[in-house]
Design an enzyme around this catalytic site. Structure first.
Site, short mmCIF file in Angstrom:
data_model
loop_
_atom_site.label_atom_id
_atom_site.label_comp_id
_atom_site.label_asym_id
_atom_site.label_seq_id
_atom_site.Cartn_x
_atom_site.Cartn_y
_atom_site.Cartn_z
N THR A 289 0.86 -1.20 0.00
CA THR A 289 0.00 0.00 0.00
C THR A 289 0.89 1.24 0.00
OG1 THR A 289 -0.06 -0.08 2.42
CG2 THR A 289 -1.94 -1.03 1.25
N ALA A 290 2.19 1.07 -0.29
CA ALA A 290 3.12 2.21 -0.19
C ALA A 290 3.19 2.94 -1.53
CB ALA A 290 4.48 1.69 0.26
N ARG A 291 4.11 2.54 -2.37
CA ARG A 291 4.21 3.05 -3.74
C ARG A 291 4.62 1.90 -4.62
NH1 ARG A 291 1.58 6.76 -2.48
NH2 ARG A 291 2.09 8.99 -2.59
N GLU B 225 1.17 3.72 -12.55
CA GLU B 225 -0.26 3.99 -12.47
C GLU B 225 -0.65 5.00 -13.54
OE1 GLU B 225 -1.22 5.07 -8.44
OE2 GLU B 225 -0.14 3.35 -7.67
N HIS C 289 -5.32 2.06 -6.19
CA HIS C 289 -4.79 3.14 -5.33
C HIS C 289 -5.91 3.83 -4.53
CE1 HIS C 289 -1.17 6.05 -4.81
NE2 HIS C 289 -1.93 6.03 -3.73
O1 GLV Z 1 -1.10 7.75 -1.66
C1 GLV Z 1 -1.47 8.47 -0.81
C2 GLV Z 1 -0.62 9.30 0.02
O2 GLV Z 1 0.58 9.43 -0.30
O3 GLV Z 1 -1.11 9.89 0.99
#
Ligand code: GLV
Length: 341
Positions: A247-249, A278, A296
């Site tokens: 869930t990071a990048r 993305e 995302h």
């Molecule tokens: O992807 C979402 C964020 O960086 O807050």
């Protein structure tokens, strides 16, 4: 009398309209005319943005400005001092380019407020990947109920080891939530946390994290050091039964290496919210039933989006009233807060 500062909106405000309008007490709120990077650079050079002291920036505004890099920073009006980004991750902004500008461009992000929603998303992806929910969710929509044959039995989180790579706010939030599922938590980080911060999670080497995690969750920022931190070699250290959650990048995980690892049974599954390019998603991920995919949506709740917008606005207000940025990015902290006032 000195002119009122201008506050530039790069992107859109979707929730905190009142708070944004209220900033007009301390500055003139303006928007750029341009729709792409070349036009933005021309607009800066033309003097039309002179007087801008601070900007509110969204992730999507990269379509207007492109990356905030040396080229872009060099054309910004000299009085432009603050760039307030809406998002925890700020990989589209090059901290060195902002710090090395004379005078520096000070940058803030929005830590803390995205923690809950992002950690919730990681828990959802973890459970979905452990339980093989993806296959049957798709089968049901095809009118095939569980699927034929049904998917392999899933696994309980209870008693499993969750390895967290990057124990910042989101990692620690996920830790607390995963403990409620009876998981044992280990972590690896640039630095070991104090025992109070770690809250009972065991600090382990990167290699041990890879070798012993049943679930590996990526919760670290993207930068030159973390790009592809998980690739073929790291995946080979993992258990064949392990699942990986990102869930990071996207680019912290080598997507092509993940596709191969899943196809060859090197690891068992994955839950992904972020991707290397993305909105493109690697076709090898789309076609693989072992992967739970989200587009995302880590912070995609009205509560969190509203809090993030307000956090950006609070940074602008604090900076323009002489109190400095509230959440300057880590890379700039050694420049000295005083300079950001
Ligand atoms: O992807 C979402 C964020 O960086 O807050």
């Amino acid at each position: 009398m000195s002119a009122r500062p201008k506050i530039l909106l790069l992107g859109e405000i979707d929730h905190a309209h009142k708070q944004w309008e209220a900033l007009s007490e301390i500055g003139d709120l303006i928007k750029p005319q341009c729709i792409n990077r070349n036009e933005f650079i021309e607009e800066c050079k033309s003097g039309k943005l002179d007087g801008v002291v601070a900007a509110y920036r969204t992730l999507d505004s990269v379509s207007i400005t492109g990356l905030i890099d040396e080229e872009l920073v060099s054309v910004l009006p000299k009085n432009w001092k603050y760039l307030c980004h809406n998002g925890a991750g700020y990989d589209q902004i090059k901290p060195d380019a902002c710090s090395n500008r004379d005078p520096p461009l000070f940058v803030s992000n929005t830590p803390v407020v995205p923690d809950d929603a992002t950690a919730d998303t990681a828990i959802f992806l973890m459970l979905g990947a452990l339980r093989n929910f993806n296959t049957s969710m798709a089968a049901l929509r095809r009118g095939d109920f569980k699927g034929n044959p049904p998917p392999a039995l899933g696994h309980d989180p209870e008693g499993k080891t969750l390895g967290i790579l990057g124990m910042g706010g989101i990692g620690r939030n996920m830790k607390r939530k995963a403990e409620a599922f009876g998981m044992n938590i280990i972590y690896h980080n640039r630095r070991e946390l104090t025992s109070e911060m770690a809250g009972g999670a065991k600090y382990v080497s990167f290699e041990e994290l890879l070798k012993t995690s049943d679930v590996l969750s990526l919760n670290l920022p993207l930068n030159a050091k973390t790009r592809h931190i998980i690739s073929t070699e790291q995946l080979r250290h993992m258990k064949p039964s392990a699942v990986i959650v990102n869930t990071a990048r996207g680019p912290v995980l080598d997507e092509a290496a993940l596709v191969d690892a899943l196809e060859q049974g090197v690891i068992a599954g994955a839950g992904l919210d972020v991707y290397e390019e993305e909105p493109k998603v690697h076709p090898g991920l789309v076609k693989n039933d072992k992967v739970v995919l989200l587009p995302h949506m880590g912070t995609w709740t009205s509560e969190t989006q509203a809090k993030m917008e307000c956090w950006v606005i609070d940074n602008i207000r604090s900076a323009l009233t002489g109190k400095g940025l509230l959440s300057m990015i880590n890379e700039q902290k050694d420049l000295g807060l005083d300079k950001a006032k």
